[in-house]
Design a protein around this motif. Structure first.
Motif, PDB file in Angstrom:
ATOM      1  N   TYR A  68      56.926 -23.510  71.063  1.00  0.00           N
ATOM      2  CA  TYR A  68      56.690 -24.956  71.040  1.00  0.00           C
ATOM      3  C   TYR A  68      58.022 -25.715  71.087  1.00  0.00           C
ATOM      4  O   TYR A  68      58.164 -26.695  71.805  1.00  0.00           O
ATOM      5  CB  TYR A  68      55.918 -25.325  69.762  1.00  0.00           C
ATOM      6  CG  TYR A  68      56.026 -26.771  69.384  1.00  0.00           C
ATOM      7  CD1 TYR A  68      55.236 -27.747  70.000  1.00  0.00           C
ATOM      8  CD2 TYR A  68      56.940 -27.190  68.412  1.00  0.00           C
ATOM      9  CE1 TYR A  68      55.357 -29.071  69.655  1.00  0.00           C
ATOM     10  CE2 TYR A  68      57.063 -28.514  68.066  1.00  0.00           C
ATOM     11  CZ  TYR A  68      56.273 -29.452  68.687  1.00  0.00           C
ATOM     12  OH  TYR A  68      56.408 -30.774  68.358  1.00  0.00           O
ATOM     13  N   ALA A  69      58.989 -25.233  70.295  1.00  0.00           N
ATOM     14  CA  ALA A  69      60.295 -25.901  70.257  1.00  0.00           C
ATOM     15  C   ALA A  69      60.954 -25.854  71.637  1.00  0.00           C
ATOM     16  O   ALA A  69      61.549 -26.836  72.083  1.00  0.00           O
ATOM     17  CB  ALA A  69      61.182 -25.241  69.212  1.00  0.00           C
ATOM     18  N   ARG A  70      60.810 -24.706  72.310  1.00  0.00           N
ATOM     19  CA  ARG A  70      61.374 -24.607  73.674  1.00  0.00           C
ATOM     20  C   ARG A  70      60.672 -25.570  74.619  1.00  0.00           C
ATOM     21  O   ARG A  70      61.281 -26.281  75.401  1.00  0.00           O
ATOM     22  CB  ARG A  70      61.222 -23.180  74.203  1.00  0.00           C
ATOM     23  CG  ARG A  70      62.195 -22.178  73.614  1.00  0.00           C
ATOM     24  CD  ARG A  70      62.396 -20.990  74.570  1.00  0.00           C
ATOM     25  NE  ARG A  70      61.148 -20.380  74.975  1.00  0.00           N
ATOM     26  CZ  ARG A  70      60.519 -19.420  74.294  1.00  0.00           C
ATOM     27  NH1 ARG A  70      61.041 -18.993  73.147  1.00  0.00           N
ATOM     28  NH2 ARG A  70      59.400 -18.902  74.730  1.00  0.00           N
ATOM     29  N   ASN A  71      59.334 -25.602  74.511  1.00  0.00           N
ATOM     30  CA  ASN A  71      58.556 -26.481  75.387  1.00  0.00           C
ATOM     31  C   ASN A  71      58.921 -27.943  75.170  1.00  0.00           C
ATOM     32  O   ASN A  71      59.002 -28.727  76.107  1.00  0.00           O
ATOM     33  CB  ASN A  71      57.060 -26.302  75.127  1.00  0.00           C
ATOM     34  CG  ASN A  71      56.556 -24.967  75.640  1.00  0.00           C
ATOM     35  OD1 ASN A  71      57.286 -24.261  76.336  1.00  0.00           O
ATOM     36  ND2 ASN A  71      55.329 -24.630  75.294  1.00  0.00           N
ATOM     37  N   ARG A  72      59.125 -28.272  73.900  1.00  0.00           N
ATOM     38  CA  ARG A  72      59.407 -29.671  73.609  1.00  0.00           C
ATOM     39  C   ARG A  72      60.760 -30.071  74.187  1.00  0.00           C
ATOM     40  O   ARG A  72      60.932 -31.196  74.651  1.00  0.00           O
ATOM     41  CB  ARG A  72      59.397 -29.922  72.109  1.00  0.00           C
ATOM     42  CG  ARG A  72      59.325 -31.396  71.795  1.00  0.00           C
ATOM     43  CD  ARG A  72      59.043 -31.645  70.357  1.00  0.00           C
ATOM     44  NE  ARG A  72      60.070 -31.054  69.507  1.00  0.00           N
ATOM     45  CZ  ARG A  72      60.211 -31.328  68.217  1.00  0.00           C
ATOM     46  NH1 ARG A  72      59.364 -32.155  67.647  1.00  0.00           N
ATOM     47  NH2 ARG A  72      61.147 -30.777  67.511  1.00  0.00           N
ATOM     48  N   ALA A  73      61.703 -29.132  74.155  1.00  0.00           N
ATOM     49  CA  ALA A  73      62.998 -29.416  74.766  1.00  0.00           C
ATOM     50  C   ALA A  73      62.838 -29.669  76.269  1.00  0.00           C
ATOM     51  O   ALA A  73      63.593 -30.409  76.869  1.00  0.00           O
ATOM     52  CB  ALA A  73      63.958 -28.261  74.525  1.00  0.00           C
ATOM     53  N   GLU A  74      61.785 -29.035  76.835  1.00  0.00           N
ATOM     54  CA  GLU A  74      61.515 -29.235  78.267  1.00  0.00           C
ATOM     55  C   GLU A  74      60.478 -30.321  78.478  1.00  0.00           C
ATOM     56  O   GLU A  74      59.859 -30.438  79.529  1.00  0.00           O
ATOM     57  CB  GLU A  74      61.020 -27.917  78.879  1.00  0.00           C
ATOM     58  CG  GLU A  74      62.048 -26.802  78.828  1.00  0.00           C
ATOM     59  CD  GLU A  74      61.421 -25.436  79.110  1.00  0.00           C
ATOM     60  OE1 GLU A  74      60.261 -25.394  79.568  1.00  0.00           O
ATOM     61  OE2 GLU A  74      62.097 -24.425  78.843  1.00  0.00           O
ATOM     62  N   LYS A  75      60.185 -31.080  77.415  1.00  0.00           N
ATOM     63  CA  LYS A  75      59.235 -32.202  77.473  1.00  0.00           C
ATOM     64  C   LYS A  75      57.815 -31.760  77.791  1.00  0.00           C
ATOM     65  O   LYS A  75      57.048 -32.464  78.418  1.00  0.00           O
ATOM     66  CB  LYS A  75      59.670 -33.250  78.522  1.00  0.00           C
ATOM     67  CG  LYS A  75      61.108 -33.698  78.413  1.00  0.00           C
ATOM     68  CD  LYS A  75      61.347 -34.490  77.146  1.00  0.00           C
ATOM     69  CE  LYS A  75      62.795 -34.983  77.130  1.00  0.00           C
ATOM     70  NZ  LYS A  75      63.271 -35.330  75.794  1.00  0.00           N
ATOM     71  N   ARG A  76      57.460 -30.561  77.368  1.00  0.00           N
ATOM     72  CA  ARG A  76      56.069 -30.120  77.516  1.00  0.00           C
ATOM     73  C   ARG A  76      55.457 -29.972  76.127  1.00  0.00           C
ATOM     74  O   ARG A  76      56.143 -30.047  75.125  1.00  0.00           O
ATOM     75  CB  ARG A  76      55.992 -28.762  78.218  1.00  0.00           C
ATOM     76  CG  ARG A  76      56.498 -28.773  79.634  1.00  0.00           C
ATOM     77  CD  ARG A  76      56.052 -27.529  80.364  1.00  0.00           C
ATOM     78  NE  ARG A  76      56.763 -26.329  79.938  1.00  0.00           N
ATOM     79  CZ  ARG A  76      56.167 -25.198  79.594  1.00  0.00           C
ATOM     80  NH1 ARG A  76      54.845 -25.108  79.596  1.00  0.00           N
ATOM     81  NH2 ARG A  76      56.864 -24.140  79.256  1.00  0.00           N
ATOM     82  N   GLY A  77      54.176 -29.750  76.075  1.00  0.00           N
ATOM     83  CA  GLY A  77      53.538 -29.467  74.795  1.00  0.00           C
ATOM     84  C   GLY A  77      52.816 -30.673  74.226  1.00  0.00           C
ATOM     85  O   GLY A  77      52.555 -31.653  74.911  1.00  0.00           O
ATOM     86  N   GLY A  78      52.478 -30.602  72.943  1.00  0.00           N
ATOM     87  CA  GLY A  78      51.725 -31.689  72.305  1.00  0.00           C
ATOM     88  C   GLY A  78      50.671 -31.106  71.412  1.00  0.00           C
ATOM     89  O   GLY A  78      50.861 -30.034  70.843  1.00  0.00           O
ATOM     90  N   GLY A  79      49.552 -31.805  71.270  1.00  0.00           N
ATOM     91  CA  GLY A  79      48.453 -31.273  70.470  1.00  0.00           C
ATOM     92  C   GLY A  79      48.615 -31.554  68.991  1.00  0.00           C
ATOM     93  O   GLY A  79      49.426 -32.387  68.569  1.00  0.00           O
ATOM     94  N   GLU A  80      47.841 -30.785  68.194  1.00  0.00           N
ATOM     95  CA  GLU A  80      47.750 -31.039  66.761  1.00  0.00           C
ATOM     96  C   GLU A  80      49.093 -30.894  66.048  1.00  0.00           C
ATOM     97  O   GLU A  80      49.371 -31.587  65.064  1.00  0.00           O
ATOM     98  CB  GLU A  80      46.733 -30.060  66.159  1.00  0.00           C
ATOM     99  CG  GLU A  80      46.246 -30.455  64.788  1.00  0.00           C
ATOM    100  CD  GLU A  80      45.501 -31.782  64.797  1.00  0.00           C
ATOM    101  OE1 GLU A  80      44.817 -32.076  65.793  1.00  0.00           O
ATOM    102  OE2 GLU A  80      45.635 -32.532  63.826  1.00  0.00           O
TER     103      GLU A  80
END
Lengths: 268, 186
Positions: free
Chosen positions: B82-94
């Protein structure tokens, strides 16, 4: 500290807690009481066997427990300093020893004038994480009172609906019918202004954690209380609530109330 | 198959261990990963990583509660992803909501946290959890360990969402007090 570091650290919760929280937990239905009664007949048969087996089972997870004079005591759930003392309070004397988790055998102390509390002399960790552990007297409290939020008004005792043992024990401290009626009318807590007819009594006289409050308006929590003159079965305690209006949006704050129901348990 | 036998398969280095683990705990681990990652593909990859991590951990590790052990692996792997995805501006959810709530407890300062400090923090979090009654502890962990939605928790307990939110708010406040009193710089 960042929220990610905190989330990561919560990931280190003990595995028995994780397992318990992961299991399905549902409220008892009204039928559960009758089913439990029927099951008791079967349980009586198995009780002797279970007693023998229990000594071979690993210790239960949860707070440290002690049984004395037929009363179960649990380590106080209060985080206040007053529950951990360097000196034994007046009136308490040695009563025996108990097994205290990894610490092994520890002495405990009772007071014939105060049956709700027992003190156990054991190792405690300092509030400052860089200070070494030390020996101290830790309060254990009658399990029926532990974490119970109580208010006394005009000699009647009330307990927070959020803190009753009605979900976890057959020794209910609120009448099931009253609990159900109040839950249907208010839920355990609600947002917004006080319903019509309720008047504010003001702040309770605080009696401290792990106490049964006594007085015209007293509480073992700090609270501002509202009452309806024609409804002695409940009190309302001012509080704050949070809601989530839509995913991704931060909480919004509302003032609201927690519901306290007339206490009819064994400690009244 | 009983957990002890599954663990024994790992210790005997039998590859069938992964198959039976997947059969028994696949849905459990998938649900944990999905609530954090909110992506079918990422969740699948994360759960596969969990089986590999379990294979690498056993032996020498012999978990006392296999489900929780696998759950922890999944949660850690999912959160790293998730942390990697967020750095790439992906992800979300609960998980975004869960982290927003935890932000109330901490300052958000980017201090460096060593392994010793983390271990002490974990120990104090467990002390906090131990002091809670069972219901509150389960509520806390269902939200902040499993990342269940407030709605799911409310349905599970037969409570209203506002009641669950209020209870969680109080638990966060108590956790903050607990950690502050013990000298943690939040």
């Amino acid at each position: 500290m960042t929220k990610e570091q905190l989330f990561d650290a919560i990931g280190g919760a003990e595995e028995n807690y994780i397992r318990d929280a992961g299991e399905e937990k549902r409220r008892k239905s009204p039928w559960a009481k009758w089913a439990a009664l029927a099951a008791c007949l079967v349980l009586v048969v198995g009780a002797v066997l279970a007693l023998e087996l229990s000594e071979k089972m690993p210790a239960q997870a949860g707070p440290a427990a002690l049984e004395y004079n037929g009363v179960k005591y649990l380590q106080s759930g209060s985080e206040r300093y007053s529950t951990v003392l360097s000196e034994l309070p007046e009136g308490y004397s040695f009563a025996g020893t108990m097994m205290y988790g990894e610490q092994g055998e520890r002495s405990f102390y009772t007071n014939p004038e105060e049956s709700l509390w027992v003190y156990v002399y054991c190792t405690v960790y300092s509030n400052n994480s860089y200070q070494p552990p030390k020996m101290a007297y830790v309060r254990f409290v009658d399990a029926r009172l532990r974490n119970a939020e109580m208010i006394c008004y005009e000699g009647r005792l009330y307990i927070g609906m959020m803190t009753t043992n009605i979900w976890h024990s057959e020794e209910a401290d609120v009448e099931q019918a009253l609990y159900d009626a109040l839950e249907a009318e208010f839920d355990l807590a609600f947002e917004g202004a006080a319903p019509e007819g309720f008047v504010c009594l003001g702040e309770v006289e605080y009696t401290g954690p792990d106490t049964i409050p006594n007085g015209a308006l007293a509480g073992n929590i700090k609270a501002v209380v509202w009452v309806h003159p024609d409804r002695p079965e409940l009190l309302l305690k001012e509080t704050y609530s949070h809601t989530y209006k839509e995913p991704g949006k931060l909480e919004q704050h509302h003032e609201g109330f927690e519901v306290f129901a007339l206490y009819t348990g064994p400690l009244a | 198959m009983e957990d002890e036998k599954i663990i024994e398969l790992y210790w005997q280095r039998q590859e069938g261990a992964i198959t039976v683990t997947e059969e028994k705990y696949g849905p459990y681990c998938t649900a944990i990963a999905d609530r954090i990652l909110h992506s079918v593909r990422d969740t699948e990859e994360c759960v596969n990583d969990t089986w590999l991590a379990a294979w690498n951990a056993m032996p020498p590790h012999r978990p006392s509660i296999l489900s929780a052990f696998l759950g922890k692996l999944t949660r850690n792997l999912a959160f790293n992803r998730y942390a990697r995805n967020r750095a790439e501006k992906r992800g979300g959810g609960e998980i975004e909501l869960v982290l927003d709530e935890l932000a109330e407890v901490v300052s958000g300062s980017e201090d460096v946290q060593g392994e010793l400090e983390r271990r002490e923090l974990v120990r104090e979090i467990n002390a906090f959890l131990q002091a809670l009654d069972v219901k509150k502890r389960n509520l806390f962990l269902q939200r902040y360990w499993y990342a269940h939605s407030v709605g799911d928790i409310a349905a599970r307990w037969g409570m209203k969402e506002t009641t669950v939110s209020m209870a969680l708010h109080r638990l966060r406040r108590d956790l903050q007090q607990h950690l502050t009193e013990r000298g943690f710089a939040l």
